[in-house]
Write an enzyme that holds these catalytic residues in place. Structure first.
Site, PDB file in Angstrom:
ATOM      1  N   HIS A   1       0.845  -1.197   0.000  1.00 49.62           N
ATOM      2  CA  HIS A   1       0.000   0.000   0.000  1.00 49.62           C
ATOM      3  C   HIS A   1       0.877   1.242   0.000  1.00 49.62           C
ATOM      4  O   HIS A   1       2.105   1.143   0.073  1.00 49.62           O
ATOM      5  CB  HIS A   1      -0.995  -0.006   1.169  1.00 49.62           C
TER       6      HIS A   1
ATOM      7  N   HIS B   1       1.381   3.963   2.016  1.00 49.69           N
ATOM      8  CA  HIS B   1       1.884   4.734   3.152  1.00 49.69           C
ATOM      9  C   HIS B   1       3.403   4.877   3.098  1.00 49.69           C
ATOM     10  O   HIS B   1       4.113   3.954   2.688  1.00 49.69           O
ATOM     11  CB  HIS B   1       1.463   4.091   4.471  1.00 49.69           C
TER      12      HIS B   1
ATOM     13  N   ASP C   1       5.790   4.798   5.186  1.00 47.45           N
ATOM     14  CA  ASP C   1       6.646   3.826   5.867  1.00 47.45           C
ATOM     15  C   ASP C   1       6.632   2.458   5.178  1.00 47.45           C
ATOM     16  O   ASP C   1       7.146   1.480   5.732  1.00 47.45           O
ATOM     17  CB  ASP C   1       6.267   3.695   7.348  1.00 47.45           C
ATOM     18  N   HIS C   2       6.085   2.417   3.966  1.00 44.10           N
ATOM     19  CA  HIS C   2       6.128   1.206   3.137  1.00 44.10           C
ATOM     20  C   HIS C   2       6.717   1.480   1.756  1.00 44.10           C
ATOM     21  O   HIS C   2       7.117   0.542   1.067  1.00 44.10           O
ATOM     22  CB  HIS C   2       4.722   0.611   2.995  1.00 44.10           C
TER      23      HIS C   2
ATOM     24  N   HIS D   1      -7.460  -1.276   5.835  1.00 41.52           N
ATOM     25  CA  HIS D   1      -6.456  -0.335   6.339  1.00 41.52           C
ATOM     26  C   HIS D   1      -6.360   0.858   5.389  1.00 41.52           C
ATOM     27  O   HIS D   1      -6.373   2.010   5.812  1.00 41.52           O
ATOM     28  CB  HIS D   1      -5.116  -1.042   6.466  1.00 41.52           C
TER      29      HIS D   1
ATOM     30  N   ASP E   1      -0.018  -4.112   6.317  1.00 40.70           N
ATOM     31  CA  ASP E   1      -0.687  -3.687   7.549  1.00 40.70           C
ATOM     32  C   ASP E   1      -2.125  -4.182   7.635  1.00 40.70           C
ATOM     33  O   ASP E   1      -2.939  -3.602   8.360  1.00 40.70           O
ATOM     34  CB  ASP E   1      -0.693  -2.157   7.640  1.00 40.70           C
TER      35      ASP E   1
ATOM     36  N   HIS F   1       5.014  -4.680  10.971  1.00 42.66           N
ATOM     37  CA  HIS F   1       5.307  -3.947  12.206  1.00 42.66           C
ATOM     38  C   HIS F   1       5.465  -4.902  13.384  1.00 42.66           C
ATOM     39  O   HIS F   1       4.801  -5.933  13.455  1.00 42.66           O
ATOM     40  CB  HIS F   1       4.193  -2.948  12.532  1.00 42.66           C
TER      41      HIS F   1
END
Length: 257
Positions: free
Chosen positions: A54, A56, A58-59, A113, A137, A175
């Site tokens: 996805h 975001h 942090d990905h 998410h 996530d 995570h």
């Protein structure tokens, strides 16, 4: 195909898929580029693919730099994430397939998410070996992702797809949230003996700063409340027999935990 776990940021994991026969690698959700580049150097491997779940940051934060170092790399992501994933070239839909290291993964569309989230499932070559689920996530060890862009009904549908996979599936989530997730799980499912045992084991791992990822899907089915929306004890605790409402109330409680 070997899977290497690279810890980054405060609690993220990047997963590097390594084909030692052909000295190539693929990376899943590279939050940062430098730790990936360092590991590739150690392995003396060439990066050929970026598999994003996805959009975001942090990905996907390392996508552009990795593409600069390896111009031939192909960047994959969900069709619904078009325009949101840096460098994306392949736009995947439900049940599409991707290949790496002579393994073929099925793509699952798992919104909740985010509205565009996907997961990658590599079934085992040998039935005695585990399958590999790279789920970003959507599903966490002991928990699930917050509903930023989706609804409880969408997330139940998405997690149902994951729940249908074999118990002997390794869950590579992005995570290290497991200990806190299990604390919450105990608050709503405290009589669950398998959950109690798992919590004790995770406490020991985290006290030594050891990872709890990957998890096994069979263990998640026994201990993760977000895969147990149809269990009577949890429904009773949430005050409803409706699976989606049970899940939604669980998620709401976790958001405030």
């Amino acid at each position: 195909m070997n899977i290497l776990r690279i810890p980054v940021l405060s609690d993220n994991y990047i997963f590097l898929l390594h084909d030692p026969v052909n000295d190539v690698a693929a990376v899943v959700d590279p939050a940062q580029a430098e730790p990936v580049l360092q590991q590739l150097k150690v392995l003396n491997a060439e990066l050929v693919a970026i598999f994003n779940t996805h959009h975001h940051l942090d990905h996907v934060g390392g996508n552009r730099v990795l593409k600069q170092h390896f111009p031939q790399v192909c960047v994959y992501g969900g069709e619904e994430d078009r325009g949101r994933i840096p460098g994306q070239e392949v736009f995947l839909r439900s049940r599409d397939r991707v290949e790496f290291a002579e393994r073929t993964a099925t793509v699952f569309f798992v919104p909740g998410h985010t509205r565009a989230h996907i997961a990658y499932y590599f079934p085992p070559i040998d039935p005695q070996e585990p399958g590999e689920l790279l789920c970003g996530d959507t599903l966490f060890a002991g928990g699930c992702g917050r509903l930023f862009e989706g609804t409880p009904a969408q997330m139940v549908d998405s997690l149902s797809k994951i729940r249908s996979l074999p118990d002997n599936t390794r869950v590579w989530c992005a995570h290290e949230y497991t200990l806190n997730n299990l604390r919450f799980a105990l608050s709503v499912d405290g009589e669950n003996s398998a959950l109690q045992q798992r919590y004790r084991e995770v406490q020991k791992l985290r006290s030594r700063d050891l990872a709890t990822i990957p998890s096994l899907l069979g263990l998640e089915k026994q201990t993760n409340p977000f895969l147990r929306w149809d269990i009577p004890t949890l429904q009773e605790a949430m005050g409803t027999t409706d699976p989606v409402r049970t899940f939604g109330r669980l998620r709401g409680k976790k958001d405030c935990f």
